[in-house]
Design an enzyme around this catalytic site. Structure first.
Site, PDB file in Angstrom:
ATOM      1  N   ASN A  94      51.537  25.586  -0.983  1.00 50.51           N
ATOM      2  CA  ASN A  94      50.741  24.498  -0.338  1.00 50.51           C
ATOM      3  C   ASN A  94      49.782  24.934   0.531  1.00 50.51           C
ATOM      4  O   ASN A  94      49.757  26.099   0.741  1.00 50.51           O
ATOM      5  CB  ASN A  94      52.148  23.664   0.107  1.00 50.51           C
ATOM      6  N   HIS A 124      54.367  47.084  13.889  1.00 52.46           N
ATOM      7  CA  HIS A 124      53.490  47.965  14.970  1.00 52.46           C
ATOM      8  C   HIS A 124      54.683  48.730  15.769  1.00 52.46           C
ATOM      9  O   HIS A 124      55.835  48.324  15.783  1.00 52.46           O
ATOM     10  CB  HIS A 124      53.021  46.925  16.004  1.00 52.46           C
ATOM     11  N   GLY A 151      58.364  24.180   4.971  1.00 52.40           N
ATOM     12  CA  GLY A 151      57.196  24.109   5.738  1.00 52.40           C
ATOM     13  C   GLY A 151      57.515  24.883   6.889  1.00 52.40           C
ATOM     14  O   GLY A 151      58.336  24.958   7.464  1.00 52.40           O
ATOM     15  N   THR A 174      64.436  37.141   8.998  1.00 59.54           N
ATOM     16  CA  THR A 174      64.304  38.485   9.661  1.00 59.54           C
ATOM     17  C   THR A 174      65.185  39.395   8.879  1.00 59.54           C
ATOM     18  O   THR A 174      64.780  40.581   9.099  1.00 59.54           O
ATOM     19  CB  THR A 174      64.789  38.607  11.156  1.00 59.54           C
ATOM     20  N   ARG A 189      70.113  31.936   8.878  1.00 60.69           N
ATOM     21  CA  ARG A 189      71.232  32.234   8.616  1.00 60.69           C
ATOM     22  C   ARG A 189      71.882  31.392   7.277  1.00 60.69           C
ATOM     23  O   ARG A 189      71.476  30.558   7.232  1.00 60.69           O
ATOM     24  CB  ARG A 189      72.281  32.015   9.614  1.00 60.69           C
TER      25      ARG A 189
END
Length: 194
Positions: A94, A124, A151, A174, A189
């Site tokens: 989308n 970084h 989204g 993550t 989670r």
């Protein structure tokens, strides 16, 4: 995240280091040439999409590392290089995908990506001096087949999302997500199996 360490005797170019996922400096002329080409081609794709969404997909064929049959990407699209973004057959993307494809970003077949998704491979160094010198690296992202990202999902460097899993809107992923689960939140989670 990988620790910052650079071998001063490394003979590789900055581009070779980047492609290997190692620490590199992005102002290298070869890297900048690829980046500028991607800027031009994504601008062309985004412009053509408004006039002819189907025809615009042909531009992606020359920009992306791979675009599977029946895949469709809506504009606007933003990439670093394009050549390391691979989108599988039948996948729908989308509006507003940002794919920082410093290294491979692989999206499987029949995936559904909601609006404003961010697939962020770049990392970084934590060390202030190294950041100030411009060092960066990257870790690949993989979305296996039949993944649905709601989204506004952000997928962080080095993450794999297993086949058939769903990530709830606004989640920040993550770490790896196993196949066949629903994961939500920041950080995401697993809340249940599907």
């Amino acid at each position: 995240m990988k620790p910052f360490a650079v071998d001063p005797d490394d003979p590789r170019s900055q581009l070779e280091r980047m492609l290997a996922g190692d620490w590199y400096i992005a102002d290298d002329p070869d890297i900048q040439r690829q980046f500028r080409r991607a800027l031009r081609e994504t601008a062309r794709f985004n412009d053509v999409y408004a006039q002819d969404p189907d025809a615009s997909q042909g531009i992606l064929g020359g920009l992306l590392g791979g675009l599977g049959e029946g895949a469709h990407v809506r504009a606007p699209l933003r990439v670093d290089y394009g050549s390391r973004l691979f989108i599988g057959a039948g996948t729908f993307v989308n509006f507003g995908l940002v794919a920082l494809d410093v290294v491979d970003v692989r999206i499987g077949e029949r995936c559904q990506l909601g609006p404003n998704i961010q697939l962020l491979t770049a990392i970084h160094p934590l060390e202030r001096e190294a950041r100030a010198q411009g060092w960066e690296a990257a870790e690949p992202i993989t979305l296996e087949d039949d993944v649905w990202l709601g989204g506004g999902v952000i997928v962080c460097p080095g993450v794999t999302i297993g086949a058939g899993s769903v990530i709830g809107a606004g989640s920040v992923v993550t770490s790896d997500v196993p196949p066949g689960v629903l994961a939500v939140g920041s950080p995401a989670r697993v809340v249940r199996e599907l």
